[in-house]
Enzyme design. Structure first.
Site, short mmCIF file in Angstrom:
data_model
loop_
_atom_site.label_atom_id
_atom_site.label_comp_id
_atom_site.label_asym_id
_atom_site.label_seq_id
_atom_site.Cartn_x
_atom_site.Cartn_y
_atom_site.Cartn_z
N ASP A 1 6.11 7.44 -5.15
CA ASP A 1 4.86 7.98 -4.60
C ASP A 1 5.04 9.44 -4.18
O ASP A 1 4.17 10.28 -4.41
CB ASP A 1 4.40 7.16 -3.40
CG ASP A 1 4.11 5.71 -3.74
OD1 ASP A 1 3.78 5.42 -4.90
OD2 ASP A 1 4.23 4.87 -2.83
N ASP B 1 7.50 -0.88 -1.62
CA ASP B 1 7.34 0.26 -0.71
C ASP B 1 8.26 0.05 0.48
O ASP B 1 8.61 -1.08 0.82
CB ASP B 1 5.89 0.36 -0.24
CG ASP B 1 4.95 0.91 -1.30
OD1 ASP B 1 5.42 1.67 -2.16
OD2 ASP B 1 3.76 0.59 -1.26
#
Length: 150
Positions: A127, A110
């Site tokens: 995402d 991330d």
């Protein structure tokens, strides 16, 4: 159906490849610290908001089972697949890309961290594509419902 499968596959591979390329930039040291958000490398061993990180290696197995179950369901529900081809391409591309991270890197890579006014979860391109797909599905269902009602 072959056109839909081609469209699905194209979107799937586009999301998977773009997401992995972006993640490579951060793995090679890219970083940006801004006023509203920062782009910083983190590894999420859980799912959204690091939930279920305690499952460890079992999380990989659960995610594989979830992806396979959804894919199997779509094989059975061909109309659902046909009506939401783009969205499912986005979902599977993002989901598989994040799963690849778990196997290769030990956690999902991330990098987008919003921190102006409030701190939000750190997330990635995959995402965003998954969330976009959910919005597309809800919008399509809403519009279809609205047309039926009219």
């Amino acid at each position: 159906m072959s056109r839909k499968l081609f469209k699905f596959s194209t979107i799937f591979f586009f999301v998977l490849i773009i997401d992995q390329l972006i993640k490579l930039l951060f793995l090679k040291g890219f970083r940006y610290d801004g006023e509203f958000f920062s782009l910083i490398l983190t590894f999420n061993r859980g799912v959204a908001f690091s939930m279920f990180a305690f499952l460890g290696e079992w999380l990989k197995i659960l995610q594989i089972l979830l992806i396979l179950a959804l894919f199997t369901y779509l094989l059975y529900e061909k109309d659902l697949f046909k009506n939401h081809t783009v969205a499912f391409g986005l979902i599977f591309g993002g989901g598989v890309s994040n799963l690849v991270d778990r196997f290769i890197r030990g956690g999902v890579v991330d990098y987008v961290f919003w921190h102006k006014w409030f701190e939000f979860a750190i997330f990635n391109f995959a995402d965003v594509m998954i969330n976009l797909a959910v919005c597309i599905i809800f919008t399509q269902i809403f519009l279809k419902f609205k047309r039926r009602k009219a």
